[in-house]
Motif scaffolding. Structure first.
Motif, PDB file in Angstrom:
ATOM      1  N   TYR A 122       0.874  -1.232   0.149  1.00 49.93           N
ATOM      2  CA  TYR A 122      -0.022  -0.115  -0.087  1.00 49.93           C
ATOM      3  C   TYR A 122       0.852   1.177  -0.081  1.00 49.93           C
ATOM      4  CZ  TYR A 122      -3.916  -2.921   1.295  1.00 49.93           C
ATOM      5  OH  TYR A 122      -5.172  -3.930   1.138  1.00 49.93           O
ATOM      6  N   ALA A 170       0.268   5.611   0.406  1.00 47.80           N
ATOM      7  CA  ALA A 170      -0.605   6.931   0.603  1.00 47.80           C
ATOM      8  C   ALA A 170      -1.042   7.504  -0.851  1.00 47.80           C
ATOM      9  CB  ALA A 170       0.285   7.888   1.264  1.00 47.80           C
ATOM     10  N   ARG A 172       3.748   2.362  10.148  1.00 49.04           N
ATOM     11  CA  ARG A 172       2.453   2.580   9.976  1.00 49.04           C
ATOM     12  C   ARG A 172       2.178   4.060   9.577  1.00 49.04           C
ATOM     13  NH1 ARG A 172      -1.779   3.363   7.811  1.00 49.04           N
ATOM     14  NH2 ARG A 172      -3.610   2.141   7.794  1.00 49.04           N
ATOM     15  N   ARG A 173       2.843   4.782  10.667  1.00 52.02           N
ATOM     16  CA  ARG A 173       2.490   6.277  10.421  1.00 52.02           C
ATOM     17  C   ARG A 173       3.311   6.825   9.322  1.00 52.02           C
ATOM     18  NH1 ARG A 173       2.533   5.487  16.185  1.00 52.02           N
ATOM     19  NH2 ARG A 173       0.673   6.150  17.155  1.00 52.02           N
ATOM     20  N   SER A 210       1.133   6.205   5.909  1.00 51.30           N
ATOM     21  CA  SER A 210       0.171   7.395   5.831  1.00 51.30           C
ATOM     22  C   SER A 210       0.658   8.852   5.419  1.00 51.30           C
ATOM     23  CB  SER A 210      -0.551   7.520   7.338  1.00 51.30           C
ATOM     24  OG  SER A 210      -1.455   6.119   7.548  1.00 51.30           O
ATOM     25  N   ASP A 269      -6.279  -3.871   7.005  1.00 54.80           N
ATOM     26  CA  ASP A 269      -6.078  -2.840   7.584  1.00 54.80           C
ATOM     27  C   ASP A 269      -5.814  -1.835   6.426  1.00 54.80           C
ATOM     28  OD1 ASP A 269      -4.701  -0.811   9.007  1.00 54.80           O
ATOM     29  OD2 ASP A 269      -2.646  -1.954   9.187  1.00 54.80           O
ATOM     30  N   GLY A 270      -5.177  -2.096   5.390  1.00 52.31           N
ATOM     31  CA  GLY A 270      -4.923  -1.047   4.376  1.00 52.31           C
ATOM     32  C   GLY A 270      -6.333  -0.648   3.441  1.00 52.31           C
ATOM     33  N   ASP A 274      -8.447   2.056   5.307  1.00 50.27           N
ATOM     34  CA  ASP A 274      -7.642   3.334   5.405  1.00 50.27           C
ATOM     35  C   ASP A 274      -8.015   4.321   4.000  1.00 50.27           C
ATOM     36  OD1 ASP A 274      -6.476   5.634   5.396  1.00 50.27           O
ATOM     37  OD2 ASP A 274      -4.714   4.815   6.695  1.00 50.27           O
ATOM     38  N   GLY A 331      -7.011   6.653   3.053  1.00 49.74           N
ATOM     39  CA  GLY A 331      -5.890   7.725   2.307  1.00 49.74           C
ATOM     40  C   GLY A 331      -4.887   6.576   1.751  1.00 49.74           C
ATOM     41  N   LEU A 332      -5.168   5.370   1.677  1.00 51.96           N
ATOM     42  CA  LEU A 332      -4.138   4.348   1.111  1.00 51.96           C
ATOM     43  C   LEU A 332      -4.688   3.874  -0.126  1.00 51.96           C
ATOM     44  CD1 LEU A 332      -2.806   2.534   4.195  1.00 51.96           C
ATOM     45  CD2 LEU A 332      -1.754   4.724   3.275  1.00 51.96           C
TER      46      LEU A 332
END
Length: 293
Positions: free
Chosen positions: A164, A166, A220-221, A224, A236-237, A240, A242-243
């Protein structure tokens, strides 16, 4: 047939192979094969066809498994009610899991605590595999395609992983970019990150590593923030906005998710209640775990 016969039929119907059914039931694969043969002989009907891919249920097998699933649900509900009134369902329960799993499904744990307020849960969140045999935890939620001997439990899902990035990073790199055009996130040199080194060499030769860290929360941060690309569990991806996926799935690295304990602890009321709860709580999330769209 008694309920014990139905347990074996249902496990094989769900897992498709003798080995997986045996792991779920906490017995040997020869025991599963023998019990299936005995059940078919008693009923006078074939329940499964043996294929190269595993065991495929016949119409009779499907019907019997459907009945077994209904009975199992009734038994679990009854056990849950009884366990809720059980004076022994108090005290400490040490649970081990991985950080991203708890971050993605905190409600699985919170709902157990609400259901059994007398149980004091100690949650160990680590990427290092704790030893149940050394009693470093009572029960573990573990990613493992082949659980160790001496452990019993239930497979609650299968996790897929994909790369993934951003959306902001994808826009900066530009349309038509290859995997090698993206900066990547990596673990630091103290960890064994050779699998990712080898993967990048095959699939993104020459790719630059922009940041290294052994802390998943940091990576992870960083993901993002658009610092680099990394692999995430699809649940998880995809959750989000934003991903976005960049077209690299680790198909061979997919992992089964198990809830496991020691064979001698499986009848402990707190452990049994937790394992049953986790199995049921993850049922609605199967598509997300497997990376379905």
């Amino acid at each position: 047939m008694d309920w014990d016969d139905l347990r074996y039929v249902l496990a094989l119907h769900r897992e498709k192979t003798l080995s997986d059914a045996a792991a779920t039931l906490g017995v040997s694969r020869t025991t599963v094969g023998r019990r299936l043969k005995e059940a078919e002989e008693r009923l006078g009907v074939r329940l499964f066809d043996r294929t190269e891919e595993g065991f495929a249920a016949t119409a009779a097998g499907d019907e019997l498994a459907e009945t077994a699933a209904r009975l199992e649900a009734e038994i679990h509900m009854t056990e849950g009610r009884l366990l809720g009134r059980d004076a022994e369902l108090r005290g400490r329960l040490r649970v081990s899991t991985v950080d991203f799993l708890f971050a993605g499904f905190p409600e699985v744990f919170s709902s157990f605590i609400q259901r059994y307020p007398g149980v004091e849960v100690t949650l160990g969140v680590t990427n290092a595999q704790v030893s149940l045999l050394r009693r470093e935890a009572d029960v573990a939620l573990r990613l493992d395609n082949n659980p160790a001997e001496g452990l019993v439990g239930r497979r609650v899902g299968r996790l897929q992983f994909e790369a993934y990035a951003a959306r902001s990073l994808v826009e900066r790199v530009g349309p038509g970019a290859t995997l090698a055009d993206f900066p990547w996130l990596h673990s630091d040199e103290r960890s064994d990150g050779r699998w990712l080194d080898n993967w990048l060499a095959r699939n993104a030769p020459g790719a630059r590593v922009s940041l290294r860290s052994d802390d998943f929360a940091v990576r992870r941060r960083a993901l993002s923030a658009g610092i680099g690309v990394t692999f995430l569990a699809c649940f998880d991806g995809d959750a989000d906005p934003g991903l976005v996926r960049v077209g690299a799935r680790l198909s061979e690295e997919a992992r089964d998710l198990w809830v496991l304990t020691l064979a001698e602890l499986r009848n402990n009321s707190r452990i049994r209640a937790f394992m049953d709860h986790v199995y049921e709580a993850f049922k609605p999330h199967q598509r997300a775990l497997e990376g379905g769209s």
